[in-house]
Design an enzyme around this catalytic site. Structure first.
Site, PDB file in Angstrom:
ATOM      1  CB  SER A  25      -0.902   0.040   1.234  1.00  0.00           C
ATOM      2  OG  SER A  25      -0.114   0.048   2.411  1.00  0.00           O
ATOM      3  CE1 TYR A  58      -4.046  -1.411   0.657  1.00  0.00           C
ATOM      4  CE2 TYR A  58      -3.111  -2.682  -1.152  1.00  0.00           C
ATOM      5  CZ  TYR A  58      -3.346  -2.509   0.202  1.00  0.00           C
ATOM      6  OH  TYR A  58      -2.856  -3.424   1.100  1.00  0.00           O
TER       7      TYR A  58
END
EC number: 4.1.1.11
Length: 126
Positions: A25, A58
């Site tokens: 992430s 993300y």
């Protein structure tokens, strides 16, 4: 027809952490997420101005006001602490929606604190 347009970007953020062994992430200061409208777990594109790398991951939330921009997991292999990056998200919309759409552009200083925002990119001089 749907178009993919720039929804928002954080311009010239500084990478503060790179955590290879953390679940993948990018952790982003919650103030920056709020200013851009990037949602937790939303896909973002990372463009490393320092080394030219381009990839997607993300977003996850980091503490508000911390200035944290941390690339985690496999994404950590593409950056180093201190690199300057652009974080961008795109949205799909109809041509009619695109006619009136304005992106949220957030500019930060070297400590990832917001200096100003805009909804247009200046024309590049030839």
């Amino acid at each position: 027809m749907h178009l993919s347009l720039l929804k928002t970007k954080i311009h010239r953020a500084t990478v503060t952490h790179s955590e290879l062994n953390y679940e993948g992430s990018i952790a982003i200061d919650d103030n920056l997420l709020a200013a851009t409208g990037i949602r937790e777990f939303e896909q973002v594109h990372i463009w490393d101005v320092t080394n030219g790398a381009r990839f997607s991951t993300y977003a996850i939330r980091a503490e508000a006001g911390s200035g944290v921009v941390s690339l985690n997991g496999g994404a950590a292999r593409h950056v180093q602490v201190g690199d300057i990056i652009i974080i961008a998200a795109f949205a799909s919309m109809t041509e009619q929606e695109a006619d009136s759409f304005k992106p949220k552009l957030v500019y930060v200083d070297g400590k990832n604190q917001i200096t100003h925002t805009n909804d247009t990119i200046p024309t590049q001089a030839a």
